[in-house]
Design a protein around this motif. Structure first.
Motif, PDB file in Angstrom:
ATOM      1  N   LEU A   1       0.818  -1.212   0.000  1.00 59.92           N
ATOM      2  CA  LEU A   1       0.000   0.000   0.000  1.00 59.92           C
ATOM      3  C   LEU A   1       0.855   1.267   0.000  1.00 59.92           C
ATOM      4  O   LEU A   1       0.422   2.295  -0.525  1.00 59.92           O
ATOM      5  CB  LEU A   1      -0.963   0.000   1.187  1.00 59.92           C
ATOM      6  N   LYS A   2       2.068   1.199   0.542  1.00 61.54           N
ATOM      7  CA  LYS A   2       2.975   2.353   0.477  1.00 61.54           C
ATOM      8  C   LYS A   2       3.390   2.640  -0.953  1.00 61.54           C
ATOM      9  O   LYS A   2       3.541   3.796  -1.347  1.00 61.54           O
ATOM     10  CB  LYS A   2       4.223   2.114   1.334  1.00 61.54           C
ATOM     11  N   THR A   3       3.574   1.584  -1.731  1.00 61.28           N
ATOM     12  CA  THR A   3       4.005   1.764  -3.120  1.00 61.28           C
ATOM     13  C   THR A   3       2.835   1.875  -4.093  1.00 61.28           C
ATOM     14  O   THR A   3       3.031   2.240  -5.246  1.00 61.28           O
ATOM     15  CB  THR A   3       4.944   0.622  -3.565  1.00 61.28           C
ATOM     16  N   HIS A   4       1.631   1.545  -3.634  1.00 59.80           N
ATOM     17  CA  HIS A   4       0.406   1.646  -4.444  1.00 59.80           C
ATOM     18  C   HIS A   4      -0.669   2.326  -3.591  1.00 59.80           C
ATOM     19  O   HIS A   4      -1.582   1.666  -3.109  1.00 59.80           O
ATOM     20  CB  HIS A   4      -0.075   0.260  -4.883  1.00 59.80           C
ATOM     21  N   PRO A   5      -0.579   3.636  -3.391  1.00 59.64           N
ATOM     22  CA  PRO A   5      -1.420   4.307  -2.395  1.00 59.64           C
ATOM     23  C   PRO A   5      -2.857   4.632  -2.813  1.00 59.64           C
ATOM     24  O   PRO A   5      -3.665   4.984  -1.964  1.00 59.64           O
ATOM     25  CB  PRO A   5      -0.652   5.597  -2.114  1.00 59.64           C
ATOM     26  N   LEU A   6      -3.180   4.493  -4.093  1.00 61.83           N
ATOM     27  CA  LEU A   6      -4.518   4.892  -4.549  1.00 61.83           C
ATOM     28  C   LEU A   6      -5.378   3.702  -4.945  1.00 61.83           C
ATOM     29  O   LEU A   6      -4.891   2.727  -5.522  1.00 61.83           O
ATOM     30  CB  LEU A   6      -4.403   5.852  -5.735  1.00 61.83           C
TER      31      LEU A   6
ATOM     32  N   ASN B   1      -1.612 -10.768  -8.558  1.00 63.45           N
ATOM     33  CA  ASN B   1      -3.032 -10.956  -8.253  1.00 63.45           C
ATOM     34  C   ASN B   1      -3.513  -9.960  -7.190  1.00 63.45           C
ATOM     35  O   ASN B   1      -4.606 -10.085  -6.670  1.00 63.45           O
ATOM     36  CB  ASN B   1      -3.279 -12.400  -7.782  1.00 63.45           C
ATOM     37  N   TRP B   2      -2.709  -8.979  -6.868  1.00 64.73           N
ATOM     38  CA  TRP B   2      -3.058  -7.992  -5.851  1.00 64.73           C
ATOM     39  C   TRP B   2      -3.403  -6.663  -6.502  1.00 64.73           C
ATOM     40  O   TRP B   2      -2.835  -6.297  -7.532  1.00 64.73           O
ATOM     41  CB  TRP B   2      -1.899  -7.750  -4.902  1.00 64.73           C
ATOM     42  N   GLN B   3      -4.319  -5.938  -5.866  1.00 66.35           N
ATOM     43  CA  GLN B   3      -4.615  -4.573  -6.279  1.00 66.35           C
ATOM     44  C   GLN B   3      -4.989  -3.753  -5.047  1.00 66.35           C
ATOM     45  O   GLN B   3      -5.578  -4.275  -4.108  1.00 66.35           O
ATOM     46  CB  GLN B   3      -5.735  -4.516  -7.309  1.00 66.35           C
ATOM     47  N   PRO B   4      -4.640  -2.472  -5.058  1.00 62.53           N
ATOM     48  CA  PRO B   4      -4.998  -1.613  -3.933  1.00 62.53           C
ATOM     49  C   PRO B   4      -6.430  -1.100  -4.091  1.00 62.53           C
ATOM     50  O   PRO B   4      -6.822  -0.644  -5.163  1.00 62.53           O
ATOM     51  CB  PRO B   4      -3.982  -0.462  -4.049  1.00 62.53           C
ATOM     52  N   LEU B   5      -7.229  -1.226  -3.032  1.00 66.36           N
ATOM     53  CA  LEU B   5      -8.601  -0.736  -3.052  1.00 66.36           C
ATOM     54  C   LEU B   5      -8.899   0.014  -1.754  1.00 66.36           C
ATOM     55  O   LEU B   5      -8.299  -0.269  -0.715  1.00 66.36           O
ATOM     56  CB  LEU B   5      -9.605  -1.886  -3.176  1.00 66.36           C
ATOM     57  N   CYS B   6      -9.863   0.923  -1.813  1.00 66.87           N
ATOM     58  CA  CYS B   6     -10.383   1.520  -0.583  1.00 66.87           C
ATOM     59  C   CYS B   6     -11.357   0.506   0.025  1.00 66.87           C
ATOM     60  O   CYS B   6     -11.788  -0.440  -0.649  1.00 66.87           O
ATOM     61  CB  CYS B   6     -11.073   2.855  -0.870  1.00 66.87           C
ATOM     62  N   LYS B   7     -11.696   0.683   1.279  1.00 66.01           N
ATOM     63  CA  LYS B   7     -12.574  -0.274   1.956  1.00 66.01           C
ATOM     64  C   LYS B   7     -13.933  -0.387   1.261  1.00 66.01           C
ATOM     65  O   LYS B   7     -14.475  -1.478   1.103  1.00 66.01           O
ATOM     66  CB  LYS B   7     -12.756   0.103   3.427  1.00 66.01           C
TER      67      LYS B   7
ATOM     68  N   LYS C   1      -7.505   1.486  -7.033  1.00 65.03           N
ATOM     69  CA  LYS C   1      -7.579   1.255  -8.482  1.00 65.03           C
ATOM     70  C   LYS C   1      -8.979   1.489  -9.033  1.00 65.03           C
ATOM     71  O   LYS C   1      -9.147   2.048 -10.107  1.00 65.03           O
ATOM     72  CB  LYS C   1      -7.129  -0.170  -8.831  1.00 65.03           C
ATOM     73  N   GLN C   2      -9.983   1.032  -8.313  1.00 67.23           N
ATOM     74  CA  GLN C   2     -11.360   1.166  -8.786  1.00 67.23           C
ATOM     75  C   GLN C   2     -11.777   2.637  -8.829  1.00 67.23           C
ATOM     76  O   GLN C   2     -12.387   3.080  -9.795  1.00 67.23           O
ATOM     77  CB  GLN C   2     -12.311   0.365  -7.896  1.00 67.23           C
ATOM     78  N   CYS C   3     -11.445   3.376  -7.790  1.00 66.63           N
ATOM     79  CA  CYS C   3     -11.780   4.802  -7.770  1.00 66.63           C
ATOM     80  C   CYS C   3     -11.025   5.548  -8.862  1.00 66.63           C
ATOM     81  O   CYS C   3     -11.587   6.446  -9.514  1.00 66.63           O
ATOM     82  CB  CYS C   3     -11.474   5.405  -6.398  1.00 66.63           C
ATOM     83  N   GLU C   4      -9.770   5.186  -9.088  1.00 67.10           N
ATOM     84  CA  GLU C   4      -8.980   5.817 -10.149  1.00 67.10           C
ATOM     85  C   GLU C   4      -9.656   5.650 -11.504  1.00 67.10           C
ATOM     86  O   GLU C   4      -9.665   6.579 -12.315  1.00 67.10           O
ATOM     87  CB  GLU C   4      -7.573   5.206 -10.213  1.00 67.10           C
ATOM     88  N   ARG C   5     -10.221   4.480 -11.746  1.00 65.54           N
ATOM     89  CA  ARG C   5     -10.916   4.230 -13.017  1.00 65.54           C
ATOM     90  C   ARG C   5     -12.103   5.164 -13.198  1.00 65.54           C
ATOM     91  O   ARG C   5     -12.506   5.445 -14.321  1.00 65.54           O
ATOM     92  CB  ARG C   5     -11.376   2.770 -13.096  1.00 65.54           C
ATOM     93  N   SER C   6     -12.652   5.631 -12.087  1.00 70.93           N
ATOM     94  CA  SER C   6     -13.792   6.557 -12.127  1.00 70.93           C
ATOM     95  C   SER C   6     -13.352   8.014 -12.028  1.00 70.93           C
ATOM     96  O   SER C   6     -14.178   8.900 -11.868  1.00 70.93           O
ATOM     97  CB  SER C   6     -14.743   6.247 -10.969  1.00 70.93           C
ATOM     98  N   GLY C   7     -12.040   8.246 -12.065  1.00 68.58           N
ATOM     99  CA  GLY C   7     -11.523   9.603 -12.030  1.00 68.58           C
ATOM    100  C   GLY C   7     -11.398  10.197 -10.636  1.00 68.58           C
ATOM    101  O   GLY C   7     -11.213  11.400 -10.488  1.00 68.58           O
TER     102      GLY C   7
ATOM    103  N   LEU D   1      -9.466  10.215  -6.792  1.00 70.61           N
ATOM    104  CA  LEU D   1      -8.214   9.875  -6.121  1.00 70.61           C
ATOM    105  C   LEU D   1      -8.516   9.617  -4.649  1.00 70.61           C
ATOM    106  O   LEU D   1      -8.621  10.533  -3.851  1.00 70.61           O
ATOM    107  CB  LEU D   1      -7.197  11.003  -6.279  1.00 70.61           C
ATOM    108  N   ILE D   2      -8.695   8.345  -4.318  1.00 76.10           N
ATOM    109  CA  ILE D   2      -9.040   7.918  -2.962  1.00 76.10           C
ATOM    110  C   ILE D   2      -7.935   6.998  -2.447  1.00 76.10           C
ATOM    111  O   ILE D   2      -7.455   6.118  -3.173  1.00 76.10           O
ATOM    112  CB  ILE D   2     -10.395   7.164  -2.948  1.00 76.10           C
ATOM    113  N   GLN D   3      -7.548   7.177  -1.200  1.00 78.46           N
ATOM    114  CA  GLN D   3      -6.496   6.358  -0.603  1.00 78.46           C
ATOM    115  C   GLN D   3      -6.932   4.895  -0.504  1.00 78.46           C
ATOM    116  O   GLN D   3      -8.034   4.594  -0.056  1.00 78.46           O
ATOM    117  CB  GLN D   3      -6.147   6.866   0.790  1.00 78.46           C
TER     118      GLN D   3
END
Length: 102
Positions: free
Chosen positions: A39-44, A78-84, A46-52, A54-56
């Motif tokens: 999460l330090k190296t992938h802080p945003l 197989n990992w991706q960063p997501l918000c809760k 991915k799903q929110c980014e696709r919608s424009g 910028l959510i941690q």
């Protein structure tokens, strides 16, 4: 003979009320340490980014559910960063309609 079970015998254990602890499922000290670094190296998210937006990201999600497969569990591709919120939504869909490969 038809039964009133939602899962076959081999998968019923994964969905029973006596599910193993998070640590026994792989989410122990090692996972916490590695996922924190991810999460330090992938802080945003991915799903929110696709919608424009910028959510941690706060959760390391397994893109393809590992369902106990430890090789898939530790596969960083197989990992991706997501918000809760996004993680809960994705997991809810996957748990409602689980897909198993044999």
């Amino acid at each position: 003979m038809l039964t009133n079970r939602k899962y076959c015998e081999s998968h019923a254990e994964l969905h029973s009320n006596d599910r193993p602890s998070a640590t026994k499922r792989g989410y122990g000290y090692r996972w916490r340490k590695v996922s924190k670094q991810f999460l330090k190296t992938h802080p945003l998210c991915k799903q929110c980014e696709r919608s424009g937006r910028l959510i941690q990201a706060t959760v390391v999600d397994h893109i393809k559910p590992h369902r106990g497969n430890m090789e898939l569990f530790w596969d960083k591709s197989n990992w991706q960063p997501l918000c809760k919120k996004c993680h809960d939504r994705k997991t809810g869909r996957e748990d409602r309609y689980p897909v198993y490969t044999f």
